[in-house]
Design a protein around this motif. Sequence first.
Motif, short mmCIF file in Angstrom:
data_model
loop_
_atom_site.label_atom_id
_atom_site.label_comp_id
_atom_site.label_asym_id
_atom_site.label_seq_id
_atom_site.Cartn_x
_atom_site.Cartn_y
_atom_site.Cartn_z
N ILE A 107 8.99 0.23 -10.05
CA ILE A 107 8.85 1.50 -10.79
C ILE A 107 9.62 2.60 -10.07
CG2 ILE A 107 7.21 3.31 -11.45
CD1 ILE A 107 5.13 1.06 -11.89
N VAL A 108 9.48 2.65 -8.74
CA VAL A 108 10.17 3.68 -7.96
C VAL A 108 11.68 3.49 -8.04
CG1 VAL A 108 10.50 4.63 -5.65
CG2 VAL A 108 8.21 3.98 -6.41
N ASP A 109 12.14 2.24 -7.91
CA ASP A 109 13.58 1.96 -8.03
C ASP A 109 14.12 2.45 -9.36
OD1 ASP A 109 14.39 0.86 -5.63
OD2 ASP A 109 13.87 -1.20 -6.17
N ARG A 110 13.43 2.13 -10.44
CA ARG A 110 13.91 2.53 -11.77
C ARG A 110 13.94 4.05 -11.92
NH1 ARG A 110 10.70 -1.99 -13.37
NH2 ARG A 110 8.97 -0.64 -14.00
N ALA A 111 12.93 4.72 -11.37
CA ALA A 111 12.88 6.19 -11.48
C ALA A 111 14.03 6.83 -10.71
CB ALA A 111 11.53 6.70 -10.96
N LEU A 112 14.32 6.33 -9.52
CA LEU A 112 15.41 6.90 -8.72
C LEU A 112 16.77 6.62 -9.36
CD1 LEU A 112 14.11 6.05 -5.14
CD2 LEU A 112 14.59 8.35 -6.01
N PHE A 136 8.06 12.99 -10.25
CA PHE A 136 7.95 13.04 -8.79
C PHE A 136 9.27 13.55 -8.20
CE2 PHE A 136 5.04 9.06 -9.03
CZ PHE A 136 4.02 9.84 -9.55
N SER A 137 9.18 14.24 -7.06
CA SER A 137 10.39 14.71 -6.40
C SER A 137 11.11 13.52 -5.75
CB SER A 137 10.05 15.75 -5.33
OG SER A 137 9.38 15.15 -4.24
N THR A 138 12.40 13.67 -5.52
CA THR A 138 13.19 12.60 -4.91
C THR A 138 12.67 12.24 -3.51
OG1 THR A 138 15.13 13.28 -6.16
CG2 THR A 138 15.52 11.89 -4.24
N PRO A 139 12.36 13.22 -2.63
CA PRO A 139 11.83 12.83 -1.31
C PRO A 139 10.53 12.04 -1.40
CG PRO A 139 12.57 15.12 -1.28
CD PRO A 139 12.60 14.67 -2.70
N VAL A 140 9.67 12.39 -2.35
CA VAL A 140 8.40 11.66 -2.48
C VAL A 140 8.66 10.23 -2.95
CG1 VAL A 140 6.28 11.51 -3.85
CG2 VAL A 140 6.94 13.69 -2.82
N LEU A 141 9.58 10.07 -3.89
CA LEU A 141 9.91 8.72 -4.36
C LEU A 141 10.51 7.88 -3.23
CD1 LEU A 141 11.43 9.53 -7.87
CD2 LEU A 141 9.38 8.15 -7.43
N LEU A 142 11.37 8.49 -2.42
CA LEU A 142 11.97 7.75 -1.30
C LEU A 142 10.91 7.39 -0.25
CD1 LEU A 142 15.26 9.80 -0.94
CD2 LEU A 142 15.11 7.39 -1.53
N THR A 143 9.96 8.27 -0.05
CA THR A 143 8.87 7.97 0.88
C THR A 143 8.08 6.76 0.40
OG1 THR A 143 8.69 10.29 1.55
CG2 THR A 143 6.77 8.89 1.95
N LEU A 144 7.75 6.73 -0.89
CA LEU A 144 7.03 5.59 -1.45
C LEU A 144 7.86 4.32 -1.40
CD1 LEU A 144 5.43 7.36 -4.55
CD2 LEU A 144 4.19 6.40 -2.59
N LEU A 145 9.17 4.45 -1.64
CA LEU A 145 10.05 3.29 -1.63
C LEU A 145 10.07 2.61 -0.26
CD1 LEU A 145 12.14 1.68 -3.30
CD2 LEU A 145 13.90 3.20 -2.37
N ALA A 146 9.99 3.41 0.81
CA ALA A 146 9.97 2.84 2.16
C ALA A 146 8.56 2.41 2.56
CB ALA A 146 10.51 3.87 3.15
N LEU A 147 7.55 3.19 2.20
CA LEU A 147 6.18 2.92 2.64
C LEU A 147 5.58 1.68 1.98
CD1 LEU A 147 3.43 3.73 3.95
CD2 LEU A 147 3.01 5.09 1.89
#
Length: 858
Positions: free
Chosen positions: A517-522, A463-474
């Motif tokens: 999962i998102v935290d670990r990926a970022l 996943f792209s970084t912006p998409v991961l950050l979007t999921l992290l907040a959403l």
Amino acid sequence: MTFTASHAILLRRQGLLFIEAGTASLPGNFIEAFEINLEKLGYAISTRLRHRLQTISSEALTVLQAQAWSVLAEQLGGHRTHVPLYRSFPDDVPADTHGLWRQRVLSHFMQAEGQPCLHCGLTGTTHVLNPCMHVVCDQCFDGSNYSACPICERQVDRHSAFFKPAPIRGTPTENVTLKLLDLGTSAEQVVRELFVSFCQRTQAMSPVDVADLSDIVTEYGPSILASLPATIPVRENIAHVFGTLLRHCDPAITLPAAAPYMNTATDVLRLIACYSGADPGLLPQTVLREFTVEAARKKKQFSELYAHSYYDRVASLKLPVEIYRFKMAKLGRPLRRALLEFMESLIPASMIDDMLRHRSYWVWLGEFLHPAEYKQRFPNVARAFEIVRRKAPDGSRAPAWLTYYGKLEAAISLNDAASMTALLLQRPGELARRFDHALRIAGDDDVAVEGLLAGFERCAPKFSTPVLLTLLALLPTRGVQAKSRVYWPKGSVVNGIFARDKRPVLALETIKRSVAIVDRALLARFESKPAIGDFIIDSALKTFMVPFNERTASRAAIQLSRGSTIDIAPEKTIRLFLHWCEPEKAHFDTDLDLSIGFYDAQWQHVGTCSYYQRVLQGAFGQIAVSSGDLTSAPFPNGASEFIDLDCAMAEKHGIRYAVTVVNNYSGQAFEQLEHAFIGMMLRSDTQGQHFDPRTVEMKFNLQGADGIFMPMAIDLESKSLHWLDVYSRGKLEFNNVATSNTAITSICPTMIGYFASGVRANMFDLAVLHAAARAQRVLIRGKGNIVIERAAGESSLQFLKRLRDGDGAIAEKLAIRQSGPVMAALFNGDMSLPPDASAYVLKPGAMTGTISASDFLS
């Protein structure tokens, strides 16, 4: 001395001038004159730049000054002449707008040349203005105050005896902080680094970045290919690079270089679009089409506007419609063959799927590629075009085709979580975008949820970084029902769509696991970047959103992300400015209006400062004043309007929100104008020059075809400015605050609430993730400074938790420890950093060479 497009880009973006050392020794007064001129724009020069300037000739210095002035002035809006309707503004603005309107109407219809004035009865005081031919009295209208016709407020020939010299404005007394310009060492090296950073962006770029990338590619030509990174994550950026190159280079050079970066039919479509000068985002084009009145009434968007019987006498109307095609550049036979050959190499089923996603464009493109001519040589491409056109060249019907998205929608309609997950895993990007939806389809089915989470974790590194950050907040907000949902459809400008949130909430345990999962990926992604000793983070960045929808962002001097909030100085007057100019061969006048709508805490309208109420007066004093309404902006000088807002006085009258609105009252759409921009100054001295570039806080271009632009809303209670950057369609003409009130009172509070809910990641969140993955020590700068040091053997995940909790030591001052490279994420460039430090700074000030928010995302 050469000053190329890339030199202009580096001056504007990084505050750097690249000057080769000469043999001259210029007198000090030459350099002082250079500095005085730049100071008028709010810039100062560094000591080493001053020393270098002394070594070049006086002729070279003169040329450099003109080039640097042009670039920096355009950045702030100082490259245009700004003359308001009332030249004495903010003084001598008529408070009785309705009385003035009556006076103008009587003059328009009844005042004749050579006759006594209708209003004062004097003779010999009237003048006929050209070209509007209105007769005006110099005793009733002050010719030293007006810059245009007092009756129609259009620009006229100023050589008339009616116009008197304007009062001399006072010398500016503003106390401003100057921005620093520095000496660069190697322009080519910095340009190539910037080019690579553009290519490595992980989301669609803003219009400013796209223009800069295209200028670099155009200037360097095929030699820029040597700087290409191994991958270009964003498809549109691939098109920008190679489509621009294709306009200037032989296809035999460009296409082989582009081939490794392209693997879909849509890549070809984007490439051709960019080569043709169109948007590779494949947005619809707005064009004017002729309709009969009856046909216009049958279209939903026009039916109400043309319902009146008045239009029965009109033969036809030219109305804006959206089409999915663009003006095609010449496709020579070698280029067509090369493109078809590339498409033939694609997997046939994927190619057909891809082409059907943009069917209208491919039907149009087929008329220029002529695939039937090459049916024997490229049979897969010919068959794909038959399916897209739904018929073969002989007229027979082409076979039906079920696309990937057709299969996906079928699985969704059947609530088939297993099939939906299997399809989404084929395309990781689609999985990321539809993850929330997939969790809702899985519902209480533990097996389906486990399968989805397992697939999500496998795909997360893709996943792209912006998409991961979007999921992290959403995701953390999905445990409760939201007040409303905000959609951001693809378009050339932002038209937010609001609806009630009918989504079922997600299970808290599922949310917790997904966020982990998102935290670990970022963290894993940022750990691959160079390690940092000290990382300084400004806590003020908590109100600045991570950029999203950048392709729709307004071109701005300070690239503030949509949804961000900044503090304003309540003791200063906010001066809004609007400037626009009609094309040289415009067939009619264009009237844009700058307005402020005022609202109480419940978003009830309590007042307006606009063309129909030029002074908003309250019981305690003047709240806002407009410089008047210019109703034409002829080429090349255009027209300017201003509004001064006294925030303290507005709050004293119980006003909570002040919403800036630009309405297209009549004439051409924003995007059809020669140029149009709006901005904000913070003024201590309102009696100085109407436009002072040094005080410009924000400046951004108008774009799109919509009729209403709401750039920002000011919360007077919290002394903060909410950057909205949103357009609303409005009417085709006659837009004002009153007609826009429904849009204002629905869009503004919804957007403010949406971003305040935490549904979007902010720059502080992003900086903390970088710091947890890379830094040994983190310095959080704010009202209470905190220093948090990584413990021995502490993992990135453990360090991240402590950073989010603020688990550190309180420090009165933040001292950088030279134990390794330094990085900073700051609001203002007012902190002393080591020369080799890397910094993201919203307002660089005296800092040069800073990185952008998008580079921070990469």
